[in-house]
Scaffold this motif. Structure first.
Motif, PDB file in Angstrom:
ATOM      1  N   GLY A 191       0.813  -1.210   0.000  1.00 53.16           N
ATOM      2  CA  GLY A 191       0.000   0.000   0.000  1.00 53.16           C
ATOM      3  C   GLY A 191       0.844   1.257   0.000  1.00 53.16           C
ATOM      4  N   PHE A 192       1.954   1.226   0.729  1.00 56.35           N
ATOM      5  CA  PHE A 192       2.863   2.373   0.756  1.00 56.35           C
ATOM      6  C   PHE A 192       3.469   2.619  -0.625  1.00 56.35           C
ATOM      7  CE2 PHE A 192       7.164   4.116   1.378  1.00 56.35           C
ATOM      8  CZ  PHE A 192       6.846   5.305   2.035  1.00 56.35           C
ATOM      9  N   LEU A 193       3.704   1.543  -1.365  1.00 57.12           N
ATOM     10  CA  LEU A 193       4.262   1.673  -2.717  1.00 57.12           C
ATOM     11  C   LEU A 193       3.348   2.475  -3.643  1.00 57.12           C
ATOM     12  CD1 LEU A 193       5.869  -1.790  -3.590  1.00 57.12           C
ATOM     13  CD2 LEU A 193       6.980   0.440  -3.684  1.00 57.12           C
ATOM     14  N   TRP A 194       2.051   2.494  -3.346  1.00 60.94           N
ATOM     15  CA  TRP A 194       1.101   3.273  -4.137  1.00 60.94           C
ATOM     16  C   TRP A 194       1.546   4.735  -4.214  1.00 60.94           C
ATOM     17  CZ3 TRP A 194      -3.167   1.767  -6.905  1.00 60.94           C
ATOM     18  CH2 TRP A 194      -4.047   2.768  -7.326  1.00 60.94           C
ATOM     19  N   TYR A 195       2.125   5.223  -3.134  1.00 62.64           N
ATOM     20  CA  TYR A 195       2.546   6.625  -3.063  1.00 62.64           C
ATOM     21  C   TYR A 195       4.063   6.796  -3.169  1.00 62.64           C
ATOM     22  CZ  TYR A 195      -2.186   7.087  -1.257  1.00 62.64           C
ATOM     23  OH  TYR A 195      -3.549   7.035  -1.114  1.00 62.64           O
ATOM     24  N   ASN A 196       4.794   5.687  -3.090  1.00 61.56           N
ATOM     25  CA  ASN A 196       6.248   5.781  -3.039  1.00 61.56           C
ATOM     26  C   ASN A 196       6.929   5.449  -4.361  1.00 61.56           C
ATOM     27  OD1 ASN A 196       9.026   4.030  -1.802  1.00 61.56           O
ATOM     28  ND2 ASN A 196       8.723   6.202  -1.384  1.00 61.56           N
ATOM     29  N   THR A 197       6.167   4.877  -5.330  1.00 63.09           N
ATOM     30  CA  THR A 197       6.776   4.598  -6.627  1.00 63.09           C
ATOM     31  C   THR A 197       7.027   5.904  -7.380  1.00 63.09           C
ATOM     32  OG1 THR A 197       4.540   4.209  -7.478  1.00 63.09           O
ATOM     33  CG2 THR A 197       5.862   2.277  -6.947  1.00 63.09           C
ATOM     34  N   PHE A 198       7.940   5.838  -8.347  1.00 62.47           N
ATOM     35  CA  PHE A 198       8.371   7.044  -9.066  1.00 62.47           C
ATOM     36  C   PHE A 198       7.204   7.686  -9.827  1.00 62.47           C
ATOM     37  CE2 PHE A 198      10.026   9.277 -12.755  1.00 62.47           C
ATOM     38  CZ  PHE A 198      11.030  10.046 -12.194  1.00 62.47           C
ATOM     39  N   PRO A 199       7.048   9.018  -9.716  1.00 59.69           N
ATOM     40  CA  PRO A 199       7.727   9.927  -8.795  1.00 59.69           C
ATOM     41  C   PRO A 199       7.069   9.890  -7.416  1.00 59.69           C
ATOM     42  CG  PRO A 199       6.257  11.179 -10.198  1.00 59.69           C
ATOM     43  CD  PRO A 199       6.133   9.734 -10.636  1.00 59.69           C
ATOM     44  N   ALA A 200       7.855   9.727  -6.388  1.00 66.59           N
ATOM     45  CA  ALA A 200       7.330   9.500  -5.041  1.00 66.59           C
ATOM     46  C   ALA A 200       6.575  10.712  -4.511  1.00 66.59           C
ATOM     47  CB  ALA A 200       8.475   9.147  -4.093  1.00 66.59           C
ATOM     48  N   GLN A 201       5.420  10.437  -3.886  1.00 70.12           N
ATOM     49  CA  GLN A 201       4.670  11.476  -3.201  1.00 70.12           C
ATOM     50  C   GLN A 201       5.071  11.559  -1.732  1.00 70.12           C
ATOM     51  OE1 GLN A 201       0.858   9.693  -5.247  1.00 70.12           O
ATOM     52  NE2 GLN A 201       0.289  11.624  -4.307  1.00 70.12           N
ATOM     53  N   VAL A 202       5.783  10.535  -1.268  1.00 70.90           N
ATOM     54  CA  VAL A 202       6.231  10.503   0.119  1.00 70.90           C
ATOM     55  C   VAL A 202       7.440   9.587   0.217  1.00 70.90           C
ATOM     56  CG1 VAL A 202       4.729   8.569   0.766  1.00 70.90           C
ATOM     57  CG2 VAL A 202       5.459  10.183   2.529  1.00 70.90           C
ATOM     58  N   PHE A 203       8.346   9.903   1.122  1.00 68.13           N
ATOM     59  CA  PHE A 203       9.491   9.049   1.431  1.00 68.13           C
ATOM     60  C   PHE A 203       9.252   8.392   2.783  1.00 68.13           C
ATOM     61  CE2 PHE A 203      11.930  12.475  -1.012  1.00 68.13           C
ATOM     62  CZ  PHE A 203      11.753  11.822  -2.224  1.00 68.13           C
ATOM     63  N   MET A 204       9.746   7.168   2.950  1.00 62.02           N
ATOM     64  CA  MET A 204       9.546   6.487   4.229  1.00 62.02           C
ATOM     65  C   MET A 204      10.449   7.036   5.323  1.00 62.02           C
ATOM     66  SD  MET A 204      11.317   2.721   3.888  1.00 62.02           S
ATOM     67  CE  MET A 204      10.257   2.172   2.579  1.00 62.02           C
ATOM     68  N   GLY A 205      11.597   7.599   4.958  1.00 65.17           N
ATOM     69  CA  GLY A 205      12.527   8.103   5.962  1.00 65.17           C
ATOM     70  C   GLY A 205      13.083   6.974   6.813  1.00 65.17           C
ATOM     71  N   ASP A 206      13.873   7.349   7.813  1.00 64.32           N
ATOM     72  CA  ASP A 206      14.415   6.337   8.728  1.00 64.32           C
ATOM     73  C   ASP A 206      13.314   5.719   9.577  1.00 64.32           C
ATOM     74  OD1 ASP A 206      16.808   7.038   7.674  1.00 64.32           O
ATOM     75  OD2 ASP A 206      17.825   7.388   9.584  1.00 64.32           O
ATOM     76  N   THR A 207      12.201   6.442   9.745  1.00 62.51           N
ATOM     77  CA  THR A 207      11.061   5.894  10.470  1.00 62.51           C
ATOM     78  C   THR A 207      10.618   4.575   9.852  1.00 62.51           C
ATOM     79  OG1 THR A 207      10.299   8.151  10.934  1.00 62.51           O
ATOM     80  CG2 THR A 207       8.709   6.371  11.270  1.00 62.51           C
ATOM     81  N   GLY A 208      10.648   4.518   8.527  1.00 57.73           N
ATOM     82  CA  GLY A 208      10.252   3.296   7.834  1.00 57.73           C
ATOM     83  C   GLY A 208      11.388   2.329   7.623  1.00 57.73           C
TER      84      GLY A 208
END
Length: 415
Positions: A301-318
């Motif tokens: 589900g996170f990949l929905w927003y993280n694939t190129f071009p990313a709308q969000v980065f997971m950061g170190d939190t992820g």
């Protein structure tokens, strides 16, 4: 929570469909559906909230194509993964299962370390984030907790020669991991045994590392086992952290790894399947399938927003959370020695940094000028510098990850 609620309803009342929640397969299916829904539907709301709070990525100029356009993209997206994992787990998992408890602690522990790092980078405007020494202390602390729990907790055991009762029907035997009422008659035992790939009779006991010196010292095997766990937790979490450098790479690669570990957890927790595949039978690990399903759903589900071009980065939190969870899953299923194969993408990313830094320091000391092995490290940046598009790099790394996952599964049959 729902598991325990329906367990109570079954014992106290005649409630239609209450036994459905006894089955791991049903609860796993519900967990992945819920996690996908939370990460895709509510993920957008979380992204909008991060934008509102101006939690944007501060991008260093590394001379990479398309890098400047990513400045201001929301980070801390790992919160989406954590929330989308924990809510289904709390709803559908058996919360008194020691493996589930250990995974929840790992998620919160590593999530807190990653969140603190992202917070310092974003709100304190310190690009270095949390000092490396504090990250290592946090990883070591988790390694001690995981290692001590696996070694000392009475519910973490194996069964050498599991036997299904002769009165069990074929249907019960096949669904043995789903049916908590079906217990085999063999004895559980504490053990530090694990699996070695590509070796006949591929089981190895950590206690043998110390008992060969003196057989009476086997009771002190934890002095070897816990440091090994610390190393694995630290190495895998750092590997996942380094892999998180381009859109979709860490999340996609991790989803492949997690689904593979889900197969191991399912097989290891099933009497019939473990016996047929000659895999170590580990009681109660089947319950991890619910957690793995929720986690895999959250990553996809996170990949929905993280694939190129990313709308969000997971950061170190992820990324730190992902690495910690993968390490604990591998340790719990006694497949940690398969990590160099299964997590081969993480490994090569780690090695590329070590090689680059080591060679640069060596050549600078010897020749007065630092030289490089790669155009840039980690490895995915090398390919970016070579002119490959982000999407092509990511998909090819995914393909490599799938290949390594298949190789890892095949090792189950090599005896």
């Amino acid at each position: 929570m729902l598991y325990h609620l329906f367990e109570y309803l079954e014992s106290a009342y005649t409630f239609p469909g209450e036994r459905l929640y006894q089955y791991i397969s049903f609860r796993s299916a519900m967990a992945i559906i819920f996690s996908l829904g939370i990460s895709t539907i509510y993920g957008k709301r979380i992204i909008n909230y991060l934008l509102k709070k101006q939690v944007g990525e501060s991008v260093r100029d590394l001379g990479l194509e398309g890098q400047s356009e990513k400045a201001g993209t929301p980070t801390m997206g790992g919160i989406i993964i954590i929330i989308a994992t924990l809510i289904p787990v709390l709803l559908f998992a058996k919360l008194d299962n020691i493996y589930v408890i250990l995974l929840i602690v790992t998620t919160l522990w590593m999530g807190a370390i990653g969140f603190l790092d992202d917070y310092i980078k974003t709100f304190r405007k310190d690009k270095e984030g949390l000092k490396g020494i504090f990250k290592v202390i946090g990883q070591v602390g988790l390694g001690v907790i995981v290692g001590a729990t696996i070694y000392f907790h009475p519910d973490i055991t194996i069964k050498e020669n599991p036997q299904v009762p002769a009165t069990a029907s074929p249907t019960e035997m096949i669904s043995s991991a789903d049916n908590p009422e079906l217990e085999d008659v063999s004895k559980e035992e504490k053990s530090t045994k694990t699996t070695i790939p590509f070796v006949k009779n591929n089981e190895f006991d950590y206690a043998s590392l110390i008992s060969w010196i003196n057989p009476e010292w086997s009771q002190y095997a934890w002095l070897i086992f816990i440091p090994i766990v610390i190393f694995i937790v630290t190495a895998v979490s750092n590997g996942a952290n380094l892999t998180d450098g381009i859109d979709g790479l860490a999340a996609g690669t991790s989803a492949i790894i997690v689904l593979t570990l889900g197969i191991f957890a399912w097989v290891s927790g099933n009497i019939v399947f473990s016996d047929y595949l000659n895999v170590m039978y580990i009681p109660r690990t089947g319950e991890m399938t619910i957690y793995i399903s929720a986690f895999a759903g959250a990553l996809v589900g996170f990949l929905w927003y993280n694939t190129f071009p990313a709308q969000v980065f997971m950061g170190d939190t992820g990324s730190l959370t992902i690495g910690g969870i993968i390490a604990v899953l591998a340790l719990a299923t006694r497949k940690e020695l398969l990590i160099p194969i299964l997590c081969g993408v993480f490994l090569i990313e780690n090695l590329s940094v070590v090689m680059q830094v080591g060679w640069f320091k060596y050549t600078r000391k010897k020749y007065g000028e630092g030289r490089r092995v790669f155009l840039m490290s980690p490895l995915h940046h090398h390919f970016q510098k070579a002119g490959f598009h982000e999407s092509k790099i990511v998909v090819r790394f995914w393909i490599i990850g799938i290949f390594l996952a298949i190789v890892t599964i095949v090792t189950l049959k090599i005896r």
